[in-house]
Design a protein around this motif. Structure first.
Motif, PDB file in Angstrom:
ATOM      1  N   VAL A 155       0.816  -1.214   0.000  1.00 44.21           N
ATOM      2  CA  VAL A 155       0.000   0.000   0.000  1.00 44.21           C
ATOM      3  C   VAL A 155       0.852   1.267   0.000  1.00 44.21           C
ATOM      4  CG1 VAL A 155      -1.667   1.351   1.337  1.00 44.21           C
ATOM      5  CG2 VAL A 155      -1.976  -1.125   1.089  1.00 44.21           C
ATOM      6  N   SER A 156       1.950   1.288   0.776  1.00 46.79           N
ATOM      7  CA  SER A 156       2.770   2.500   0.877  1.00 46.79           C
ATOM      8  C   SER A 156       3.437   2.886  -0.442  1.00 46.79           C
ATOM      9  CB  SER A 156       3.834   2.333   1.958  1.00 46.79           C
ATOM     10  OG  SER A 156       4.706   1.267   1.646  1.00 46.79           O
ATOM     11  N   GLU A 157       3.455   1.960  -1.410  1.00 46.92           N
ATOM     12  CA  GLU A 157       4.052   2.249  -2.714  1.00 46.92           C
ATOM     13  C   GLU A 157       3.064   2.865  -3.692  1.00 46.92           C
ATOM     14  OE1 GLU A 157       7.466  -1.155  -3.118  1.00 46.92           O
ATOM     15  OE2 GLU A 157       5.374  -1.804  -3.345  1.00 46.92           O
ATOM     16  N   ILE A 158       1.815   3.000  -3.280  1.00 45.27           N
ATOM     17  CA  ILE A 158       0.778   3.557  -4.152  1.00 45.27           C
ATOM     18  C   ILE A 158       0.701   5.071  -3.967  1.00 45.27           C
ATOM     19  CG2 ILE A 158      -1.695   3.578  -4.659  1.00 45.27           C
ATOM     20  CD1 ILE A 158      -1.787   0.685  -3.718  1.00 45.27           C
ATOM     21  N   THR A 159       0.644   5.784  -5.070  1.00 39.37           N
ATOM     22  CA  THR A 159       0.517   7.245  -5.022  1.00 39.37           C
ATOM     23  C   THR A 159      -0.958   7.620  -5.092  1.00 39.37           C
ATOM     24  OG1 THR A 159       2.647   7.531  -6.134  1.00 39.37           O
ATOM     25  CG2 THR A 159       1.148   9.416  -6.124  1.00 39.37           C
ATOM     26  N   ALA A 160      -1.442   8.286  -4.061  1.00 43.05           N
ATOM     27  CA  ALA A 160      -2.854   8.686  -4.021  1.00 43.05           C
ATOM     28  C   ALA A 160      -3.059   9.969  -4.821  1.00 43.05           C
ATOM     29  CB  ALA A 160      -3.301   8.900  -2.585  1.00 43.05           C
ATOM     30  N   PRO A 161      -4.243  10.171  -5.399  1.00 43.70           N
ATOM     31  CA  PRO A 161      -4.546  11.430  -6.083  1.00 43.70           C
ATOM     32  C   PRO A 161      -4.441  12.603  -5.110  1.00 43.70           C
ATOM     33  CG  PRO A 161      -6.185   9.747  -6.584  1.00 43.70           C
ATOM     34  CD  PRO A 161      -5.353   9.214  -5.467  1.00 43.70           C
ATOM     35  N   GLU A 162      -4.232  13.781  -5.636  1.00 42.65           N
ATOM     36  CA  GLU A 162      -4.106  14.973  -4.799  1.00 42.65           C
ATOM     37  C   GLU A 162      -5.350  15.154  -3.928  1.00 42.65           C
ATOM     38  OE1 GLU A 162      -3.316  19.798  -5.270  1.00 42.65           O
ATOM     39  OE2 GLU A 162      -3.333  18.489  -7.030  1.00 42.65           O
TER      40      GLU A 162
END
Length: 204
Positions: A155-162
């Motif tokens: 999960v920590s490798e996923i970039t969330a939308p702004e």
């Protein structure tokens, strides 16, 4: 996510019988609640509600306009479906305000190709997030391009939308890439052939 406007009617016919009559009329019984407001019982056009959910998923923003003049901005909180016909039979709708942050589940979408021959095993298909009620993303992208066999994406490798904060534990595994199943190693095949040869000779 853009909002969908749906007209609704107040509902005064309650109980199982009332719900059946509402559905026979082509409508879905629903309850609107939240922000300390008294629960509002309404009926919504079945086809319009189903189209809205198909368009934006479980977090579709809906502007409800009731014939008595009541207007509320809501997101689906719980959608109940008929297990056989897959039709919506009841909806719980949560009132939201513009600028307000809410906690919800957002589905994951996967892009890219993993190492050739790798088998992708999905451990998670959605993430818990905090986002502004009017800016909940339809999905969060997970890039799998070039992911090697035996590796994983957490999960920590996923970039969330702004503007979106991921609440799911960062150490949780999202996907793993494993070796294909069902293929016997070459040495196993050779051993099997060696075992068959004496048996064939004996038969002769």
């Amino acid at each position: 996510m853009s909002e969908v406007r749906i007209s609704a009617e107040p509902r005064t016919d309650f109980g199982k019988g009332g719900a059946r009559r509402t559905r026979r009329a082509g409508k879905v019984p629903a309850v609107v609640y939240g922000h300390g407001e008294k629960p509002l019982h309404i009926s919504l056009p079945s086809l319009e509600l189903a189209a809205a959910i198909r368009k934006g998923g479980a977090n579709q923003l809906i502007a409800i306009e009731v014939t008595d003049g009541t207007r509320e901005l809501v997101i689906p909180k719980d959608i109940q479906r008929d297990p056989l016909r897959d039709e919506i039979v009841h909806a719980d709708l949560l009132i939201v305000r513009r600028g307000e942050k809410v906690t919800t589940e957002v589905p994951l979408s996967f892009t890219g190709e993993v190492e050739k021959g790798g088998l992708v095993v999905h451990e998670l298909t959605a993430l818990s997030v905090e986002a502004e009620a009017t800016h909940i993303p339809e999905s969060i992208e997970v890039d799998l391009e070039g992911l090697a066999i035996g590796s994983q994406r957490i999960v920590s490798e996923i970039t969330a939308p702004e503007g979106v904060v991921i609440l799911t534990d960062g150490e949780q595994t999202v996907v793993t890439v494993s070796e294909p199943r069902g293929e016997a190693p070459a040495e196993d095949e050779e051993a099997a052939e060696a075992e068959e040869a004496p048996a064939e000779a004996a038969a002769e």
